[in-house]
Design a protein around this motif. Sequence first.
Motif, PDB file in Angstrom:
ATOM      1  N   ASP A   1     -45.588  28.025  16.091  1.00 27.07           N
ATOM      2  CA  ASP A   1     -44.596  27.159  15.463  1.00 27.07           C
ATOM      3  C   ASP A   1     -45.222  25.796  15.173  1.00 27.07           C
ATOM      4  O   ASP A   1     -46.356  25.519  15.531  1.00 27.07           O
ATOM      5  N   GLY A   2     -44.497  24.907  14.523  1.00 27.50           N
ATOM      6  CA  GLY A   2     -45.026  23.635  14.049  1.00 27.50           C
ATOM      7  C   GLY A   2     -45.488  22.665  15.119  1.00 27.50           C
ATOM      8  O   GLY A   2     -46.218  21.739  14.833  1.00 27.50           O
ATOM      9  N   ASP A   3     -45.049  22.869  16.387  1.00 31.92           N
ATOM     10  CA  ASP A   3     -45.400  21.933  17.450  1.00 31.92           C
ATOM     11  C   ASP A   3     -46.613  22.357  18.269  1.00 31.92           C
ATOM     12  O   ASP A   3     -47.110  21.592  19.085  1.00 31.92           O
ATOM     13  N   GLU A   4     -47.087  23.567  18.080  1.00 30.50           N
ATOM     14  CA  GLU A   4     -48.212  24.061  18.867  1.00 30.50           C
ATOM     15  C   GLU A   4     -49.527  23.529  18.306  1.00 30.50           C
ATOM     16  O   GLU A   4     -49.700  23.400  17.103  1.00 30.50           O
ATOM     17  N   VAL A   5     -50.443  23.227  19.228  1.00 26.82           N
ATOM     18  CA  VAL A   5     -51.771  22.760  18.837  1.00 26.82           C
ATOM     19  C   VAL A   5     -52.760  23.846  19.234  1.00 26.82           C
ATOM     20  O   VAL A   5     -52.807  24.241  20.400  1.00 26.82           O
TER      21      VAL A   5
END
Length: 85
Positions: A2-6
């Motif tokens: 998802d957009g928050d994972e690095v």
Amino acid sequence: MDGDEVPEGSRLAAKLQAAPTVQEFMEKVRGQTDQALATELNEAFNILWSESMRCSMAARCQQLDLWPPYPPPEGIEATDVDCSK
């Protein structure tokens, strides 16, 4: 992902991991709370400034054909670049 994972191992992940240490270091530099660090930074600045001026002067002397002497003085080989004597 998802957009928050690095992504692990990415440059961003490394930056995020290093951020607290970098912040702590910056606080020491800004606040000058670490006398040994301040002394080393001052010494590093002086070395950088001296080397920068030396390189600048050498380049200008070469531009003006002042140094190194050409042809080399009698008894000095062209490959002798030690100017400390």
